[in-house]
Motif scaffolding. Structure first.
Motif, PDB file in Angstrom:
ATOM      1  N   GLU A  82       0.860  -1.176   0.000  1.00 26.40           N
ATOM      2  CA  GLU A  82       0.000   0.000   0.000  1.00 26.40           C
ATOM      3  C   GLU A  82       0.902   1.234   0.000  1.00 26.40           C
ATOM      4  OE1 GLU A  82      -4.254   0.316   2.019  1.00 26.40           O
ATOM      5  OE2 GLU A  82      -2.643   0.645   3.426  1.00 26.40           O
ATOM      6  N   PHE A 131       1.137   5.635  -1.016  1.00 31.43           N
ATOM      7  CA  PHE A 131       0.303   6.826  -1.200  1.00 31.43           C
ATOM      8  C   PHE A 131       1.019   7.860  -2.054  1.00 31.43           C
ATOM      9  CE2 PHE A 131      -0.732   5.161   3.125  1.00 31.43           C
ATOM     10  CZ  PHE A 131      -1.945   4.587   2.767  1.00 31.43           C
ATOM     11  N   PRO A 132       0.238   8.637  -2.814  1.00 31.28           N
ATOM     12  CA  PRO A 132       0.881   9.643  -3.673  1.00 31.28           C
ATOM     13  C   PRO A 132       1.313  10.869  -2.872  1.00 31.28           C
ATOM     14  CG  PRO A 132      -1.493   9.790  -3.867  1.00 31.28           C
ATOM     15  CD  PRO A 132      -1.230   8.664  -2.930  1.00 31.28           C
ATOM     16  N   PRO A 171      -1.013  12.647  -8.133  1.00 31.33           N
ATOM     17  CA  PRO A 171      -1.803  11.431  -7.875  1.00 31.33           C
ATOM     18  C   PRO A 171      -2.134  10.618  -9.124  1.00 31.33           C
ATOM     19  CG  PRO A 171      -3.143  13.399  -7.590  1.00 31.33           C
ATOM     20  CD  PRO A 171      -1.756  13.864  -7.769  1.00 31.33           C
ATOM     21  N   VAL A 172      -2.395  11.320 -10.230  1.00 30.65           N
ATOM     22  CA  VAL A 172      -2.792  10.593 -11.451  1.00 30.65           C
ATOM     23  C   VAL A 172      -1.616   9.755 -11.954  1.00 30.65           C
ATOM     24  CG1 VAL A 172      -3.665  10.857 -13.807  1.00 30.65           C
ATOM     25  CG2 VAL A 172      -4.470  12.389 -12.017  1.00 30.65           C
ATOM     26  N   TRP A 226       0.858   8.760 -10.160  1.00 32.67           N
ATOM     27  CA  TRP A 226       1.093   7.723  -9.135  1.00 32.67           C
ATOM     28  C   TRP A 226       0.220   6.508  -9.378  1.00 32.67           C
ATOM     29  CZ3 TRP A 226      -2.909   6.313  -5.775  1.00 32.67           C
ATOM     30  CH2 TRP A 226      -2.568   5.386  -4.791  1.00 32.67           C
ATOM     31  N   ARG A 227      -1.053   6.764  -9.663  1.00 25.69           N
ATOM     32  CA  ARG A 227      -1.964   5.631  -9.880  1.00 25.69           C
ATOM     33  C   ARG A 227      -1.570   4.847 -11.136  1.00 25.69           C
ATOM     34  NH1 ARG A 227      -6.792   5.483 -12.812  1.00 25.69           N
ATOM     35  NH2 ARG A 227      -7.656   3.413 -12.566  1.00 25.69           N
ATOM     36  N   LYS A 230      -0.386   1.504  -9.436  1.00 24.60           N
ATOM     37  CA  LYS A 230      -1.577   0.694  -9.226  1.00 24.60           C
ATOM     38  C   LYS A 230      -2.078  -0.019 -10.468  1.00 24.60           C
ATOM     39  CE  LYS A 230      -1.543   1.351  -5.065  1.00 24.60           C
ATOM     40  NZ  LYS A 230      -1.347   0.176  -4.186  1.00 24.60           N
ATOM     41  N   LYS A 231      -1.623   0.384 -11.629  1.00 24.88           N
ATOM     42  CA  LYS A 231      -2.066  -0.299 -12.845  1.00 24.88           C
ATOM     43  C   LYS A 231      -1.049  -1.363 -13.214  1.00 24.88           C
ATOM     44  CE  LYS A 231      -5.209   2.833 -14.984  1.00 24.88           C
ATOM     45  NZ  LYS A 231      -5.561   3.526 -16.213  1.00 24.88           N
ATOM     46  N   GLU A 254     -11.305   6.421 -18.131  1.00 26.40           N
ATOM     47  CA  GLU A 254     -11.894   7.178 -17.014  1.00 26.40           C
ATOM     48  C   GLU A 254     -13.377   7.457 -17.304  1.00 26.40           C
ATOM     49  OE1 GLU A 254     -10.439   8.388 -14.165  1.00 26.40           O
ATOM     50  OE2 GLU A 254      -8.287   8.235 -14.547  1.00 26.40           O
ATOM     51  N   ASP A 278      -8.644  -0.454  -8.608  1.00 30.34           N
ATOM     52  CA  ASP A 278      -7.335  -0.955  -8.199  1.00 30.34           C
ATOM     53  C   ASP A 278      -6.839  -0.334  -6.892  1.00 30.34           C
ATOM     54  OD1 ASP A 278      -7.087   1.497  -9.413  1.00 30.34           O
ATOM     55  OD2 ASP A 278      -6.182   0.689 -11.229  1.00 30.34           O
ATOM     56  N   LEU A 279      -7.674   0.463  -6.227  1.00 24.86           N
ATOM     57  CA  LEU A 279      -7.234   1.130  -4.996  1.00 24.86           C
ATOM     58  C   LEU A 279      -8.032   0.639  -3.791  1.00 24.86           C
ATOM     59  CD1 LEU A 279      -7.071   4.871  -6.172  1.00 24.86           C
ATOM     60  CD2 LEU A 279      -5.301   3.141  -6.348  1.00 24.86           C
ATOM     61  N   GLU A 310      -6.214   4.396  -0.027  1.00 23.74           N
ATOM     62  CA  GLU A 310      -5.451   4.886  -1.191  1.00 23.74           C
ATOM     63  C   GLU A 310      -6.315   5.837  -2.018  1.00 23.74           C
ATOM     64  OE1 GLU A 310      -2.455   1.115  -2.072  1.00 23.74           O
ATOM     65  OE2 GLU A 310      -4.444   1.115  -2.948  1.00 23.74           O
ATOM     66  N   HIS A 347      -6.306   9.096  -0.287  1.00 25.67           N
ATOM     67  CA  HIS A 347      -4.988   9.728  -0.447  1.00 25.67           C
ATOM     68  C   HIS A 347      -4.831  10.291  -1.853  1.00 25.67           C
ATOM     69  CE1 HIS A 347      -2.389   9.414   3.084  1.00 25.67           C
ATOM     70  NE2 HIS A 347      -3.139   8.382   3.438  1.00 25.67           N
ATOM     71  N   PHE A 348      -5.372   9.544  -2.824  1.00 27.01           N
ATOM     72  CA  PHE A 348      -5.319   9.991  -4.223  1.00 27.01           C
ATOM     73  C   PHE A 348      -5.985  11.364  -4.341  1.00 27.01           C
ATOM     74  CE2 PHE A 348      -7.415  10.383  -8.319  1.00 27.01           C
ATOM     75  CZ  PHE A 348      -6.443  10.036  -9.217  1.00 27.01           C
ATOM     76  N   ALA A 374      -4.222  14.248  -2.493  1.00 30.54           N
ATOM     77  CA  ALA A 374      -3.129  14.811  -3.301  1.00 30.54           C
ATOM     78  C   ALA A 374      -3.701  15.680  -4.415  1.00 30.54           C
ATOM     79  CB  ALA A 374      -2.285  13.685  -3.893  1.00 30.54           C
ATOM     80  N   ARG A 383      -2.437  15.321   5.833  1.00 30.67           N
ATOM     81  CA  ARG A 383      -3.257  14.354   5.117  1.00 30.67           C
ATOM     82  C   ARG A 383      -3.799  13.228   5.994  1.00 30.67           C
ATOM     83  NH1 ARG A 383      -0.385  13.315  -0.636  1.00 30.67           N
ATOM     84  NH2 ARG A 383      -0.335  15.535  -1.070  1.00 30.67           N
TER      85      ARG A 383
END
Lengths: 640, 326
Positions: free
Chosen positions: A309, A311-312, A316-317, A319-320, A324-325, A389, B106-107, B111, B114-115, B118, B127
């Motif tokens: 786990e 965190f960004p 964030p985009v 980061w994901r 996460k992908k 999205e 996927d989160l 998360e 947190h996403f 940010a 945060r």
């Protein structure tokens, strides 16, 4: 009236055609298609007539009379256009016919009606065949005109219509089969074009003698107009005067293939109706991951990159996309790298130890193959960055945050950088092999060797730059194409068509004009569109080549190839085979022109990126204030 | 009944600072005009219910306020900030939960928050505490490490609310937050919204569940075919529409004479004799519920049951809208 009643109701066909008629896109595509096909037809026929008038009767004054019999030359050229048009259009038209029902969850509704599975398949086939034939009918006025000129045998005309129809059915059945197998239109789209490509390679390029309608037509028309006929059945037909029934008989294998494909489609219709939707690319990579996971278990289960786990912090985009992908995770990417890199390294090693000179051309072609795969992966991934999205309904939540549209786009592309790095590895391996192969280690440590080393290092640097820039250009172009699409299938198709068209642009423009820059006046072969310097004719000037490469999206890679051959011109002079230019022009000017092309492509990448960021609010569909210079240039320079 | 400008003038007259202000808002999609000149003022701290049939223009209005509608006519202000000219600033003070929304499969919930933390540029040092707070407020702490994709719809809605609370917005735009929820989740959502109201948030909420809005909203606006057909407090709207209250009574000494006497009571519009009771339709602006009770006793009715029905918002809605939109 009685006959009319005998025709079954065909509700599915009616619905499909009504839907098609209601879409504005149908008319746009048809208009554009008609303009392209008719323009090419007019060009080909005009060209044929010009050559006929010019050569056939040099002393004749009456031009109208001179045209008599010109149909014999113009007709094959016109029909030649129809077959590639079918091969290009038919798979894309049919691949979504069943998958779209799966994507909309309407396939179950179809099954509970009284329509039998075979009826569904046939009505789906009809719904795609009718629009295709309506496009082909656009060329009928031209065909009629050509026929009126004389010189076209009626049997040839009938055989052509018959074979065109079966060409449509052949590719429609392939598209339908893929549509029944895959759960998404994207999967069916890719698979149907892969199968079309394989069929084309096997029948036309490798010439395995498989009687596809196109192949039959080529042989038949050639035999009728020029006499003779190659091999077996067609040879027999030649002795009998090419009867029409002979063509019917020759198409039996195609008919059997189409029937089998339709039966298989019917068989798969139920069995693959409710398969889960998942990314084709992801599925392949998951298989790879599974294989390596098992392999790792055998090796003791060493874990270098563990999922955790995280965190960004600020982006964030990105980061994901990265963390996460599946296609961003380091764990997956290392495995993908292994799959891509190992065969490439093996081929490179083979090329390095082979001293026949052939491997240099082989590596050039390998570069083309890898680039095709890389371009496809980057296009698929980048074009779906925003549409995924939208499809998952996460876009509005994202857009209501204070992140600017430009920042979202930039971060999306940043998230792809890991994948791009992995994809760049095999390409750079080929470049590195080429450097090592052209390096003359026998030279003593002199200024000449230092200069050569400097040039090779420059080649290496430019290889890295052009590879990176090209991937970014494709990614930004794909983002631009796919941004407004609501479905992932549409975004992938749009991006692939645009990138593919761009690659073909220089070929189309120059081939049609027969520009002396690109047309080999001696061999008559079209020489543009083939990768690398090896196929460039001597007639193309340096400036012309550079201009061509500026036009192409992948021109920087070609220029890079040119740079390599220029700086190692000594090596090339010793291998003056027919594919190589006999005399290398001034190496310094070649280097400068190659650099110019690379710089142009860097600018192009920057330009596309600038347009995408500038239009980000419109692409994403929200209000944004004017973007700051930092947003457009500064921040992007470091990260985007 | 106040419509459009009258109601706006009334609200402006109260001199409260406005959280949301719309002036002659028009939204068009090609030739279709989804919103036809809506004007609206919502003072800070108010909970405003937006009611209308499907396709009436509610979501388009929400999209304008959420800065997601690039083209529209008229003026839209959120806390005095122009939605068209200062969208970034508007996003800083506004939280939007769309009618249909997905979550990143996927989160985990943590998360996910947190996403967005940010994305809302909440400083790193704040945060953790902020996320803990919103998780506690939305009662999602026990699901912090669960994958978002595995949450129930009610949980996802609460997570969406937690998301929009991260940056402590002044204005919340909630488009159909209770749609598709089971009764329990709906009640929990209502309690959560009440808590937010207590915290002084300005909330613009749309819903099809009218009884829910009547318990939560200080004012409501009814929209149909892109036009605001009525707005004001619930009491105002009932009064303006002359919506009658139904009171069920059961009497020991039922007789035709008593029935006639009850019908003569001021404010009684109609008395319907049912199997075990009488249903009295009362015009509340002429007589209150207490007045009716007093009059019944005076008419010598021996009451064994006196049961006023809750305010009938459905009736108001049906009366105001013509069902032209689907």
């Amino acid at each position: 009236m009685i006959l009319w009643r005998l025709i079954p109701e065909l509700p599915l066909l009616k619905r499909e055609l009504t839907e098609l008629a209601a879409r504005r896109r149908t008319y746009v595509v048809r208009t554009v298609g008609a303009v392209v096909i008719l323009s090419l037809a007019v060009y080909f026929v005009g060209d044929a007539l010009a050559s006929f008038v010019g050569n056939a009767f040099p002393g004749e004054r009456n031009t109208t009379l001179k045209l008599l019999g010109a149909g014999a030359i113009a007709f094959p050229r016109l029909v030649w256009l129809l077959f590639p048009a079918i091969q290009i259009l038919m798979p894309s038209m049919t691949c979504g016919s069943i998958t779209i029902e799966k994507e909309r969850n309407t396939i179950g509704t179809l099954f509970v009606t009284r329509l039998s599975p075979m009826t569904i398949v046939l009505e789906k086939l009809g719904s795609r065949l009718i629009p295709m034939l309506s496009v082909l009918i656009l060329t009928f006025p031209m065909l009629a005109f050509v026929y009126s000129l004389g010189g076209v045998d009626q049997t040839l005309l009938k055989a052509t219509i018959w074979l065109v129809l079966w060409e449509c059915l052949l590719y429609a059945s392939i598209g339908l089969l893929c549509s029944a197998w895959y759960s998404t239109t994207v999967g069916a789209f890719v698979a149907s074009y892969v199968l079309t490509g394989v069929l084309f390679t096997v029948t036309v390029i490798l010439d395995f003698g498989i009687p596809t309608p196109f192949r039959l037509w080529v042989e038949y028309s050639r035999g009728m107009t020029m006499g003779g006929g190659r091999g077996g059945f067609l040879q027999t037909l030649a002795t009998m005067g090419y009867p029409l029934w002979g063509v019917f008989l020759a198409t039996i294998p195609v008919m059997l293939f189409v029937v089998c494909a339709l039966l298989l489609t019917r068989f798969l219709l139920f069995r693959r109706a409710f398969v889960s939707q998942s990314s084709l690319l992801l599925k392949i990579f998951r298989r790879v991951d599974f294989f390596f996971h098992n392999l790792n278990q055998q090796a003791g289960g060493v874990i270098v990159f563990a999922d955790r786990e995280s965190f960004p912090e600020s982006d964030p985009v990105a980061w994901r996309e990265r963390e996460k992908k599946s296609l961003g995770k380091a764990r997956y990417l290392v495995r993908i790298l292994m799959v891509l890199e190992l065969p490439v390294l093996f081929i490179c090693l083979w090329a390095a130890i082979d001293s026949s000179g052939l491997p240099t051309r082989g590596l050039s072609q390998l570069l083309l193959v890898i680039w095709s795969v890389v371009a496809m992966i980057v296009t698929m991934k980048a074009s779906t960055l925003l549409s995924s999205e939208r499809a998952r309904e996460t876009m509005e939540a994202l857009l209501s945050t204070p992140m600017t549209g430009a920042s979202i786009l930039r971060q999306k592309i940043m998230g792809m950088h890991r994948l791009m790095m992995v994809l760049a590895a095999p390409l750079l391996s080929v470049h590195l092999t080429l450097i090592l192969m052209y390096m003359n280690f026998s030279l003593s440590f002199t200024s000449g060797m230092l200069f050569q080393l400097f040039l090779l290092l420059m080649y290496g640097g430019i290889s890295v730059l052009s590879t990176w820039m090209l991937m970014n250009t494709i990614a930004w172009v794909s983002v631009l194409c796919g941004a407004r699409c609501t479905t992932q299938a549409r975004s992938v198709m749009t991006a692939m068509v645009v990138v593919g068209s761009w690659i073909c642009l220089s070929w189309t423009v120059f081939a049609i004009q027969r520009n002396p820059l690109v047309y080999d006046q001696y061999s008559g072969a079209n020489l543009v569109g083939v990768y690398g310097r090896n196929y460039d004719p001597a007639e193309i000037g340096l400036a012309g080549r550079s201009f061509l490469r500026m036009l192409r999206i992948d021109g920087a890679i070609q220029a890079n190839d040119e740079l390599l051959t220029s700086i190692t011109s000594a090596a090339f002079r010793t291998e003056s085979g027919r594919y190589f230019r006999e005399a290398v022009e001034n190496p310094v000017s070649e280097i400068l022109f190659s650099l110019l092309v690379v710089v142009w492509h860097v600018g192009l990448c920057w330009g596309v990126r600038w347009i995408a960021l500038r239009r980000s609010s419109r692409l994403l569909g929200r209000n944004d204030e004017n973007l700051s210079t930092e947003e457009l240039f500064g921040a992007g320079l470091q990260t985007g | 009944m106040k419509t459009g400008e009258q109601a706006v003038a009334g609200a402006v007259g109260s001199q409260k600072p406005m959280a949301i202000s719309l002036r002659n808002l028009r939204v068009t999609y090609g030739k279709f005009e989804a919103v036809k000149g809506i004007s609206l003022d919502i003072p800070q701290g108010e909970v405003f219910g937006f009611i209308g049939p499907n396709g009436a223009g509610k979501s388009s209005t929400f999209r304008v306020l959420a800065t997601l509608q690039p083209k529209f006519l008229g003026q839209a202000l959120v806390c005095g900030l122009d939605v068209l000219r200062q969208p970034q600033k508007v996003r800083d003070i506004m939280g939007f939960v769309p009618d249909f929304f997905g979550v990143y499969e996927d989160l985990t919930s943590l998360e996910y928050l947190h996403f967005f933390a940010a994305a809302y540029r909440i400083p790193m040092e704040k945060r953790k505490s902020t996320i803990d707070d919103v998780l506690t407020l939305t009662d999602m702490s026990h699901k912090a490490h669960s994958p978002v994709d595995g949450l129930s719809r009610g949980m996802k809605q609460r997570l969406a609310l937690a998301r929009v609370l991260l940056h402590d917005p002044k204005v919340l735009l909630l488009d159909e937050p209770s749609s598709g929820l089971d009764p329990r989740a709906r009640i929990e959502m209502r309690e959560l919204l009440k808590a937010l109201r207590e915290m002084g948030k300005t909330i613009l909420i749309s819903s099809h569940i009218l009884s829910e809005l009547s318990q939560l909203c200080t004012r409501i606006g009814i929209i149909e075919l892109g036009k605001m057909v009525a707005q004001g407090s619930l009491e105002d709207i009932y009064r303006q529409l002359q919506v009658m209250r139904v009171v069920h009574i059961r009497v020991e000494n039922a007789s035709p004479e008593l029935y006639e006497r009850v019908k003569q009571i001021p404010g009684v519009h109609e008395v319907e004799q049912q199997v075990d009771r009488w249903a009295i339709r009362l015009q509340e602006h002429d007589a209150s519920i207490a007045d009716l009770h007093e009059s019944l006793v005076a008419a010598k009715a021996r009451l064994t049951m006196f049961q006023p029905e809750a305010m009938d918002m459905e009736t108001a809605f049906m009366k105001l809208t013509e069902g032209k939109t689907v």
